[in-house]
Scaffold this active site. Structure first.
Site, PDB file in Angstrom:
ATOM      1  N   ASP A   2     -61.754  29.653 -20.950  1.00 44.84           N
ATOM      2  CA  ASP A   2     -62.060  30.329 -19.698  1.00 44.84           C
ATOM      3  C   ASP A   2     -61.220  29.774 -18.560  1.00 44.84           C
ATOM      4  OD1 ASP A   2     -63.493  32.304 -18.375  1.00 44.84           O
ATOM      5  OD2 ASP A   2     -64.985  30.898 -17.643  1.00 44.84           O
ATOM      6  N   HIS A  19     -52.566  34.323 -18.394  1.00 41.78           N
ATOM      7  CA  HIS A  19     -52.814  34.544 -19.817  1.00 41.78           C
ATOM      8  C   HIS A  19     -51.689  33.945 -20.667  1.00 41.78           C
ATOM      9  CE1 HIS A  19     -56.345  36.800 -19.028  1.00 41.78           C
ATOM     10  NE2 HIS A  19     -55.739  37.875 -18.556  1.00 41.78           N
ATOM     11  N   LEU A 113     -56.159  23.767 -41.870  1.00 37.86           N
ATOM     12  CA  LEU A 113     -57.058  24.156 -40.783  1.00 37.86           C
ATOM     13  C   LEU A 113     -57.343  25.638 -40.899  1.00 37.86           C
ATOM     14  CD1 LEU A 113     -58.418  23.641 -37.915  1.00 37.86           C
ATOM     15  CD2 LEU A 113     -56.242  24.403 -36.952  1.00 37.86           C
TER      16      LEU A 113
END
Length: 224
Positions: A2, A19, A113
């Site tokens: 956020d 962004h 991962l």
């Protein structure tokens, strides 16, 4: 993840730049997760509520995700990262969704991962979907209502092949889950960081991990 918009507004630059910088923070976060030996990392990249944003911002976000998928995917694959998608990616269009599914398939045997991207994801919708699946089985006569327990319900969630999260972290100082993994996070430790997501780095990841390690997880039981 956020704070992209606030980061951009504070600097007087377009939100699209926020962004883009947030995309770089994703790379740092993935790198830090691998360095700390994390097995599963889920990033809330686009919520179902994000569709309420302006068409221009949605287009910027979608374009950024496509860019990273096309230009950074090989690096992740070479590092042994397995990609998982949860949510409703079909809403982004057939072409992009096809790219996502190809990336999932190509990396499905990677083990270093598991990187789960939550795209057009909302936890309430996921929970409702699980309930519908089980209801259909009951209606079809293949399941009895008394057979439905927590484990069976969880097996119908989109995260059925992933463990529940141990740690949920949120940046930018916000202190809420915002419809993210509500069922799965029942006993997760929560860490809220004041840093805006584009500024997030390895030190912030390490701080969250240290906070987690200092906590005593009891899962409703008494401390030892």
């Amino acid at each position: 993840m956020d704070g992209n918009g606030r980061w951009a507004r504070a600097r007087g630059v377009p939100i699209a730049q926020g962004h883009r910088e947030g995309g770089e923070a994703v790379q740092r976060c993935v790198r830090a997760a691998m360095e700390h030996g994390v097995d599963y990392l889920t990033l809330y990249a686009f919520s179902s509520e994000n569709w309420r944003r302006s068409g221009e911002e949605i287009s910027d976000l979608t374009g950024l995700m496509q860019f990273y998928l096309r230009h950074r995917f090989r690096e992740l694959d070479e590092q042994g990262v397995r990609l998982r998608i949860i949510g409703d990616p079909e809403r982004f269009g057939v072409s992009f969704c096809r790219e996502l599914r190809r990336a999932e398939e190509k990396t499905r045997h990677n083990t270093r991962l598991t990187l789960a991207l939550a795209l057009s994801y909302g936890s309430r919708a996921e929970i409702a979907g699980s309930a519908r699946q089980l209801a259909e089985r009951v209606r079809a006569g293949t399941l009895e209502p008394h057979e439905i327990d927590e484990a069976l319900f969880a097996s119908a969630l989109q995260t059925h092949d992933m463990p529940d999260p141990d740690l949920v972290m949120r940046t930018s100082g916000e202190s809420r889950l915002s419809n993210f993994l509500l069922w799965q996070s029942a006993y997760a430790e929560l860490v809220f960081l004041d840093v805006l997501w584009p500024d997030f780095g390895e030190k912030d990841f390490a701080e969250a991990m240290m906070r987690y390690m200092r906590r005593q997880r009891r899962f409703g039981g008494r401390p030892e």
